[in-house]
Motif scaffolding. Structure first.
Motif, PDB file in Angstrom:
ATOM      1  N   ILE A   1       0.930  -1.114  -0.032  1.00  0.00           N
ATOM      2  CA  ILE A   1      -0.109   0.051   0.100  1.00  0.00           C
ATOM      3  C   ILE A   1       0.918   1.292  -0.080  1.00  0.00           C
ATOM      4  N   ASN A   2       0.215   2.467  -0.406  1.00  0.00           N
ATOM      5  CA  ASN A   2       1.102   3.636  -0.407  1.00  0.00           C
ATOM      6  C   ASN A   2      -0.228   4.701   0.028  1.00  0.00           C
ATOM      7  N   LEU A   3       0.463   5.996   0.230  1.00  0.00           N
ATOM      8  CA  LEU A   3      -0.566   6.970   0.741  1.00  0.00           C
ATOM      9  C   LEU A   3      -1.717   7.348   0.003  1.00  0.00           C
ATOM     10  N   ASN A   4      -1.938   6.750  -1.056  1.00  0.00           N
ATOM     11  CA  ASN A   4      -3.020   7.216  -2.148  1.00  0.00           C
ATOM     12  C   ASN A   4      -3.643   6.026  -2.359  1.00  0.00           C
ATOM     13  N   THR A   5      -3.515   4.952  -1.614  1.00  0.00           N
ATOM     14  CA  THR A   5      -4.562   3.729  -1.694  1.00  0.00           C
ATOM     15  C   THR A   5      -5.823   4.122  -0.987  1.00  0.00           C
ATOM     16  N   LYS A   6      -6.788   3.651  -1.357  1.00  0.00           N
ATOM     17  CA  LYS A   6      -8.086   3.697  -0.857  1.00  0.00           C
ATOM     18  C   LYS A   6      -7.994   2.608   0.419  1.00  0.00           C
ATOM     19  N   ILE A   7      -8.629   3.183   1.587  1.00  0.00           N
ATOM     20  CA  ILE A   7      -8.757   2.338   2.570  1.00  0.00           C
ATOM     21  C   ILE A   7      -9.378   1.109   2.552  1.00  0.00           C
TER      22      ILE A   7
ATOM     23  N   GLY B   1      -5.995  -6.317  18.962  1.00  0.00           N
ATOM     24  CA  GLY B   1      -5.861  -6.578  17.875  1.00  0.00           C
ATOM     25  C   GLY B   1      -6.457  -5.451  16.678  1.00  0.00           C
ATOM     26  N   MET B   2      -7.380  -4.805  16.982  1.00  0.00           N
ATOM     27  CA  MET B   2      -7.839  -3.855  16.221  1.00  0.00           C
ATOM     28  C   MET B   2      -6.853  -2.518  16.199  1.00  0.00           C
ATOM     29  N   PHE B   3      -6.242  -2.269  17.301  1.00  0.00           N
ATOM     30  CA  PHE B   3      -5.473  -1.065  17.279  1.00  0.00           C
ATOM     31  C   PHE B   3      -4.250  -1.491  16.951  1.00  0.00           C
ATOM     32  N   GLU B   4      -3.457  -2.925  16.882  1.00  0.00           N
ATOM     33  CA  GLU B   4      -2.450  -3.382  16.213  1.00  0.00           C
ATOM     34  C   GLU B   4      -2.656  -3.060  14.505  1.00  0.00           C
ATOM     35  N   GLU B   5      -3.962  -3.675  14.141  1.00  0.00           N
ATOM     36  CA  GLU B   5      -4.028  -3.588  12.680  1.00  0.00           C
ATOM     37  C   GLU B   5      -4.028  -2.009  12.099  1.00  0.00           C
ATOM     38  N   LEU B   6      -4.644  -1.255  12.864  1.00  0.00           N
ATOM     39  CA  LEU B   6      -4.455  -0.008  12.527  1.00  0.00           C
ATOM     40  C   LEU B   6      -3.071   0.521  12.444  1.00  0.00           C
ATOM     41  N   ILE B   7      -2.568   0.532  13.501  1.00  0.00           N
ATOM     42  CA  ILE B   7      -0.957   0.691  13.466  1.00  0.00           C
ATOM     43  C   ILE B   7      -0.106   0.373  12.486  1.00  0.00           C
ATOM     44  N   ASP B   8      -0.385  -1.227  12.298  1.00  0.00           N
ATOM     45  CA  ASP B   8       0.277  -1.728  11.040  1.00  0.00           C
ATOM     46  C   ASP B   8      -0.064  -0.948   9.699  1.00  0.00           C
ATOM     47  N   LEU B   9      -1.050  -0.808   9.450  1.00  0.00           N
ATOM     48  CA  LEU B   9      -1.702  -0.058   8.362  1.00  0.00           C
ATOM     49  C   LEU B   9      -1.018   1.199   8.132  1.00  0.00           C
ATOM     50  N   CYS B  10      -1.126   2.208   9.075  1.00  0.00           N
ATOM     51  CA  CYS B  10      -0.376   3.558   9.160  1.00  0.00           C
ATOM     52  C   CYS B  10       0.884   3.215   8.858  1.00  0.00           C
ATOM     53  N   PHE B  11       1.780   2.410   9.642  1.00  0.00           N
ATOM     54  CA  PHE B  11       3.187   2.544   9.598  1.00  0.00           C
ATOM     55  C   PHE B  11       3.525   2.052   8.149  1.00  0.00           C
ATOM     56  N   GLN B  12       2.710   1.140   7.738  1.00  0.00           N
ATOM     57  CA  GLN B  12       3.225   0.464   6.346  1.00  0.00           C
ATOM     58  C   GLN B  12       3.073   1.710   5.295  1.00  0.00           C
ATOM     59  N   ALA B  13       2.105   2.704   5.407  1.00  0.00           N
ATOM     60  CA  ALA B  13       1.824   3.579   4.300  1.00  0.00           C
ATOM     61  C   ALA B  13       2.691   4.898   4.901  1.00  0.00           C
ATOM     62  N   GLY B  14       3.490   4.981   5.981  1.00  0.00           N
ATOM     63  CA  GLY B  14       3.941   6.148   6.478  1.00  0.00           C
ATOM     64  C   GLY B  14       3.148   7.139   7.001  1.00  0.00           C
ATOM     65  N   VAL B  15       2.121   6.801   7.540  1.00  0.00           N
ATOM     66  CA  VAL B  15       0.961   7.866   8.142  1.00  0.00           C
ATOM     67  C   VAL B  15       1.402   7.780   9.763  1.00  0.00           C
ATOM     68  N   LYS B  16       1.252   9.090  10.153  1.00  0.00           N
ATOM     69  CA  LYS B  16       1.416   9.317  11.758  1.00  0.00           C
ATOM     70  C   LYS B  16       0.162   9.672  12.146  1.00  0.00           C
ATOM     71  N   LEU B  17      -0.598   9.097  13.313  1.00  0.00           N
ATOM     72  CA  LEU B  17      -1.561   9.209  13.918  1.00  0.00           C
ATOM     73  C   LEU B  17      -1.397  10.241  14.926  1.00  0.00           C
ATOM     74  N   ARG B  18      -2.566  11.125  15.093  1.00  0.00           N
ATOM     75  CA  ARG B  18      -2.692  12.259  16.062  1.00  0.00           C
ATOM     76  C   ARG B  18      -2.770  11.427  17.500  1.00  0.00           C
TER      77      ARG B  18
END
Length: 107
Positions: free
Chosen positions: A37-43, A89-106
């Motif tokens: 995935i990348n930053l422009n991938t649809k969720i 599990g849900m939190f880790e899935e969100l973190i993994d998704l964001c990490f792989q795309a290079g997104v930092k959550l607030r």
């Protein structure tokens, strides 16, 4: 003797190298399901779980039309306060998704 500018360049190269080595792999050392995935991938096209889809919808993220880079507006505390169904599990899935795309959550 090296200059400070040369030191900074070397430090940047090492940081990029270390990040490359980690990206693509999950916490358990297995290849992440979000590796392509990348930053422009649809969720919704990322193969996230139905439970994560429901949680994101519940906190106001339109997963049907939103690209991953827009997850930078999601607050970790808001995500965790959503209520029932938000486990580790849900939190880790969100973190993994964001990490792989290079997104930092607030926070």
């Amino acid at each position: 003797m090296i200059t400070f500018k040369e030191y900074e360049q070397a430090a940047n190269i090492v940081e990029i190298y270390l990040t490359q080595g980690v990206r693509g792999f999950g916490k358990d050392g297995k290849v992440s399901k979000f590796v392509n995935i990348n930053l422009n991938t649809k969720i919704l096209s990322t193969n996230i779980s139905g439970r994560l889809v429901n949680i994101l919808l519940g906190i106001g993220v339109n997963v049907y039309d939103t690209e991953i880079h827009e997850l930078q507006n999601v607050s970790v505390s808001e995500f965790q306060r959503f209520g029932r169904g938000v486990g580790v599990g849900m939190f880790e899935e969100l973190i993994d998704l964001c990490f792989q795309a290079g997104v930092k959550l607030r926070p």
